[in-house]
Design a protein around this motif. Structure first.
Motif, mmCIF file in Angstrom:
data_model
loop_
_atom_site.group_PDB
_atom_site.id
_atom_site.type_symbol
_atom_site.label_atom_id
_atom_site.label_comp_id
_atom_site.label_asym_id
_atom_site.label_seq_id
_atom_site.Cartn_x
_atom_site.Cartn_y
_atom_site.Cartn_z
ATOM 1 N N LEU A 476 4.238 -61.216 36.340
ATOM 2 C CA LEU A 476 4.189 -61.787 37.687
ATOM 3 C C LEU A 476 3.140 -62.888 37.700
ATOM 4 O O LEU A 476 1.946 -62.606 37.596
ATOM 5 C CB LEU A 476 3.828 -60.711 38.722
ATOM 6 N N PHE A 477 3.604 -64.129 37.794
ATOM 7 C CA PHE A 477 2.670 -65.240 38.023
ATOM 8 C C PHE A 477 2.873 -65.691 39.459
ATOM 9 O O PHE A 477 3.903 -66.251 39.817
ATOM 10 C CB PHE A 477 2.891 -66.405 37.052
ATOM 11 N N ARG A 478 1.847 -65.428 40.289
ATOM 12 C CA ARG A 478 1.909 -65.796 41.707
ATOM 13 C C ARG A 478 1.626 -67.289 41.842
ATOM 14 O O ARG A 478 0.507 -67.738 41.604
ATOM 15 C CB ARG A 478 0.880 -64.995 42.503
ATOM 16 N N THR A 479 2.602 -68.029 42.274
ATOM 17 C CA THR A 479 2.438 -69.485 42.325
ATOM 18 C C THR A 479 1.763 -69.973 43.601
ATOM 19 O O THR A 479 1.420 -71.149 43.705
ATOM 20 C CB THR A 479 3.803 -70.187 42.192
ATOM 21 N N GLU A 480 1.531 -69.074 44.580
ATOM 22 C CA GLU A 480 1.054 -69.560 45.885
ATOM 23 C C GLU A 480 -0.405 -69.972 45.912
ATOM 24 O O GLU A 480 -0.827 -70.709 46.805
ATOM 25 C CB GLU A 480 1.289 -68.521 46.979
ATOM 26 N N PHE A 481 -1.231 -69.508 44.947
ATOM 27 C CA PHE A 481 -2.649 -69.863 45.013
ATOM 28 C C PHE A 481 -2.852 -71.376 44.996
ATOM 29 O O PHE A 481 -3.721 -71.903 45.675
ATOM 30 C CB PHE A 481 -3.409 -69.209 43.857
ATOM 31 N N GLN A 482 -2.058 -72.071 44.217
ATOM 32 C CA GLN A 482 -2.166 -73.529 44.173
ATOM 33 C C GLN A 482 -1.859 -74.139 45.533
ATOM 34 O O GLN A 482 -2.447 -75.151 45.916
ATOM 35 C CB GLN A 482 -1.218 -74.076 43.106
ATOM 36 N N ILE A 518 4.173 -67.952 50.765
ATOM 37 C CA ILE A 518 3.255 -68.372 51.824
ATOM 38 C C ILE A 518 3.904 -68.063 53.169
ATOM 39 O O ILE A 518 5.039 -67.623 53.235
ATOM 40 C CB ILE A 518 2.886 -69.871 51.725
ATOM 41 N N GLY A 519 3.149 -68.346 54.242
ATOM 42 C CA GLY A 519 3.610 -67.968 55.567
ATOM 43 C C GLY A 519 2.999 -66.637 55.955
ATOM 44 O O GLY A 519 2.288 -65.996 55.168
ATOM 45 N N GLY A 520 3.251 -66.179 57.162
ATOM 46 C CA GLY A 520 2.654 -64.931 57.616
ATOM 47 C C GLY A 520 1.140 -65.056 57.642
ATOM 48 O O GLY A 520 0.585 -65.962 58.241
ATOM 49 N N ASP A 521 0.455 -64.146 56.921
ATOM 50 C CA ASP A 521 -1.008 -64.201 56.876
ATOM 51 C C ASP A 521 -1.510 -65.145 55.792
ATOM 52 O O ASP A 521 -2.713 -65.229 55.540
ATOM 53 C CB ASP A 521 -1.587 -62.799 56.661
ATOM 54 N N LYS A 522 -0.608 -65.880 55.125
ATOM 55 C CA LYS A 522 -0.994 -66.883 54.136
ATOM 56 C C LYS A 522 -0.426 -68.246 54.550
ATOM 57 O O LYS A 522 0.239 -68.927 53.773
ATOM 58 C CB LYS A 522 -0.491 -66.485 52.747
ATOM 59 N N ALA A 523 -0.709 -68.610 55.801
ATOM 60 C CA ALA A 523 -0.183 -69.866 56.334
ATOM 61 C C ALA A 523 -0.937 -71.060 55.749
ATOM 62 O O ALA A 523 -2.105 -70.960 55.387
ATOM 63 C CB ALA A 523 -0.296 -69.877 57.853
#
Length: 758
Positions: A476-482, A518-523
């Motif tokens: 699992l590589f989470r791409t959202e941090f970028q 992203i979205g929700g609590d990671k807007a």
């Protein structure tokens, strides 16, 4: 009856400051000055009442008033938190009410004669980060005070802070919130960057005490601020030019955003306007920073909050430059093993510290996605966050033991605790050495069952763990941090660079890229997802948002395709609820693949599609869904909270969020059986798989692929290599049929069969 005042941002503020300057320059005593101040404010804001409360002997005392009964002066007293005035001091935030009596914290004081007044507004008087008083206004007619009026009150509060300090109206004990502690303490917090550290407490102390708020010469102040901006920008440019930041890394977007704010003309303009109103350069910076902090306290969006932290950090830096004061421990030099203490830190402030001596950080705030945490992780500095009332419990120079693995910091520890800490560090080191010896050994049970152990990642800084942990790949590589650390949508080229770097480091080992969640609590501000949601975890986020904002997913798909030239590309979509969502997302990627082929661009050797099973509804469609996918991954973090309707971040529901509940295990058994029947690879990529006892249960259910944190691979592999799986699997069938306490059964089994769980 006075009509509500209409203040112009410039003239009224200048008039108030001019008159306050005259009061402060007069030879009157402190009480006379306060009496004149309340008259000036009441008249300027067309309010029937203006009152000043100051903190004395731990309570707020009415020191001066225009409009309330004079007999109440030095008689009316409120505890911190009592009434509206007490709430302002406790929260250090303004209050603005059309009907004061309707507020639940309203406390009627009959001796003041305030019965007839409806409107109420008040602001705290802050000195050295402590609320030392309150300025309040009241009006007969119900009305909300205008923002510009509240700003005028806040400016008055700044001037009052200077006046009451120079007049000695605040006890020395009030000027600091540090209480004398001599006993040992154990403080708990949020584990942000794991590790241990030992050293003396040093407060970061970024705030500068402003001694002069009213300008003698506005033009001179504007020149001072212009020079300070030049100096600050030179510092930031020099910092970004350091050798350690030359190579691409997670810091790229963070530092670029930080630099962007430093050059923001809007910020400069707001500070200049504050100076034009009659403030000194220091007071102008602080005035604008106060608004930033007020917005920060209200920010629900973590991305927006992080940007405001950056601005707050820059304000502190600018304030230190313009005042010529050395305000941080970094500038003074720490010179010995140190645990740094702060309410919060900006990424640039952390980078100024000498890494030879900085052994850890303890924050009153902090979150997993904060910029400073990403930088600290890259620097290898342990960080414990959300430790409350640091200044009230720790004194400068106190010995500290920091153990972020356990989420604690020991303050002034006795010898017995130090010995225990040293023993635990030694034991952890010994265990890690044992895990290191297992690194190149296979994860195989005693009866010959092979288990694939993959790692979860999301940052460039995570990649060295691939070799260090001996992981079989990245599951699992989470791409959202970028996306979360960038002020704008990350350019395709920057995304491609990151993904290519991940693939190169992995070599022949598989990598599964999860599309952006992203979205929700990671807007993020550059994607207008929706209005504020009552339940963001179950809201417009992940694949739902990506399908609604297809341009975002198209850019990411193209970046992934380009980065995986000649390699196998594995793409996984998060939070799939129904098969049609997966089909639509897959079609979008294939559309980009066709376009890439037509352009003659870089192409992957093979393309595989998978989905995250996090939404329970998808399990009811597996017979139709599994033929569409190449692989499936169970995200236990969200899945379990959705199954139990229990927020996993709520400590009151911790006992309800149980991975080893028979309900969870029976659900997972149904999923693994369906995947096996369809011949589709399935893995678990949530926290559940990283705990040896929970991983033991997953293996007994039939899972053979786990994707977990790098730190969990050693302990889980040690468990696997001491486990005989076949009899455990048989026992698990019986436990699930009977509804037994599976956790107790597993612990007993491990004890009797010498299975290593720790």
């Amino acid at each position: 009856m006075n009509a509500p005042v209409q203040i112009s941002a410039g003239s009224a503020a200048r008039d108030i400051l001019r008159r306050l300057h005259e009061v402060m320059a007069s030879r009157a005593n402190a009480q006379e000055k306060l009496n004149r101040v309340v008259k000036i404010i009441a008249k300027s804001l067309s309010s029937e009442v203006c009152s000043i409360y100051l903190l004395r002997e731990g309570v707020l005392e009415l020191f001066a008033t225009e409009g309330l009964a004079q007999s109440a002066v030095h008689v009316t007293r409120l505890a911190i938190g009592e009434g509206l005035v007490g709430q302002i001091a406790a929260n250090k935030e303004p209050l603005n009410l059309a009907e004061a009596a309707e507020h639940p914290d309203f406390a009627y004081k009959p001796e003041t004669g305030e019965d007839m007044f409806h409107s109420f507004a008040g602001v705290p008087v802050i000195r050295q980060e402590s609320a030392v008083g309150v300025v309040a206004v009241q009006h007969v007619e119900p009305r909300i005070y205008e923002d510009i009026e509240i700003e005028a009150l806040q400016t008055v509060a700044m001037v009052l802070s200077e006046l009451i300090s120079s007049a000695g109206l605040i006890d020395a004990s009030t000027m600091t919130s540090i209480r004398a502690h001599t006993g040992a303490l154990r403080l708990e917090g949020l584990r942000l960057v794991k590790g241990v550290g030992q050293g003396r407490a040093v407060f970061h102390q970024p705030r500068v005490v402003i001694e002069h708020t009213v300008a003698d010469d506005v033009e001179v102040e504007k020149q001072r601020i212009a020079e300070a901006f030049l100096s600050m920008r030179e510092q930031i440019d020099a910092m970004m030019g350091k050798a350690e930041f030359a190579a691409p890394g997670d810091h790229d977007d963070i530092l670029e955003t930080y630099k962007m704010f430093a050059y923001d003309e809007g910020w400069i303009r707001r500070i200049t306007e504050a100076i034009d109103s009659g403030l000194t350069a220091e007071a102008g910076i602080e005035r604008v920073a106060q608004k930033t902090r007020a917005r920060l306290r209200k920010a629900k969006d973590p991305f927006f909050a992080e940007r405001l932290h950056d601005l707050d950090d820059l304000s502190n830096r600018l304030l230190r430059i313009v005042s010529g004061q050395v305000g941080t421990a970094a500038e003074m030099g720490i010179g010995r093993d140190t645990i740094l203490l702060a309410r919060n830190l900006g990424p640039a402030e952390l980078l100024e510290y000498d890494r030879r001596f900085l052994k850890g950080v303890v924050l009153e705030e902090g979150s997993l996605t904060a910029h400073v945490i990403i930088i600290a992780r890259a620097m290898g500095i342990p960080v414990l966050g959300q430790v409350k009332d640091i200044r009230a419990q720790i004194a400068e120079g106190d010995p500290l033991l920091l153990d972020v693995h356990r989420g604690v910091v020991f303050v002034r520890p006795p010898d017995a605790v130090i010995e225990q800490f040293d023993e635990q560090v030694a034991l952890r080191t010994k265990r890690q050495a044992e895990y290191d010896r297992l690194r190149d050994k296979p994860a195989i049970t005693l009866d010959g069952t092979d288990v694939t152990l993959l790692m979860n990642a999301g940052l460039r800084a995570d990649l060295p763990s691939l070799d260090e942990s001996g992981a079989d790949g990245i599951g699992l590589f989470r791409t959202e941090f970028q996306f979360l650390v960038s002020a704008t949508l990350p350019r395709r080229e920057r995304q491609t660079s990151l993904y290519k770097n991940v693939i190169e480091v992995a070599g022949d080992r598989p990598v599964i890229f999860r599309t952006v969640d992203i979205g929700g609590d990671k807007a993020v501000p550059y994607v207008d997802s929706a209005a504020r949601e009552e339940n963001p975890a179950m809201g417009y986020r992940a694949l739902r948002l990506a399908l609604g904002r297809k341009g975002l997913l198209k850019v990411q798909a193209r970046a992934l395709l380009e980065a995986s030239e000649g390699k196998t590309l594995r793409i996984m979509f998060p939070m799939v609820s129904e098969p049609w969502e997966f089909a639509e997302a897959k079609a979008l990627v294939l559309e980009q693949l066709a376009a890439q082929m037509a352009r003659g661009g870089a192409m992957p050797k093979e393309l595989k599609f998978g989905a995250m099973l996090e939404v329970p509804a998808l399990a009811e469609m597996l017979d139709l869904f599994l033929p569409q996918v190449d692989f499936l991954s169970v995200g236990t973090n969200d899945l379990v909270q959705f199954l139990f309707a229990a927020d996993r971040s709520n400590p009151l529901l911790a006992e309800r969020y149980d991975w080893l509940s028979p309900a969870v295990l029976r659900f997972l058994k149904r999923v693994i059986d369906a995947a096996d029947d369809a011949g589709k690879p399935i893995s678990v990529c949530g926290e559940m798989g990283g705990r040896p006892i929970a991983a033991m249960a997953l293996l007994a259910l039939g899972f053979r692929r786990l994707s977990i944190t790098p730190a969990g691979i050693g302990p889980v592999k040690a468990m696997i290599r001491t486990l005989e799986l076949a009899p455990l699997s048989k026992a698990m069938e019986g436990w699930l049929r009977s509804g037994a306490n599976v956790r107790d059964k597993l612990e007993d089994w491990a004890d009797k069969h010498t299975v290593r769980l720790r």
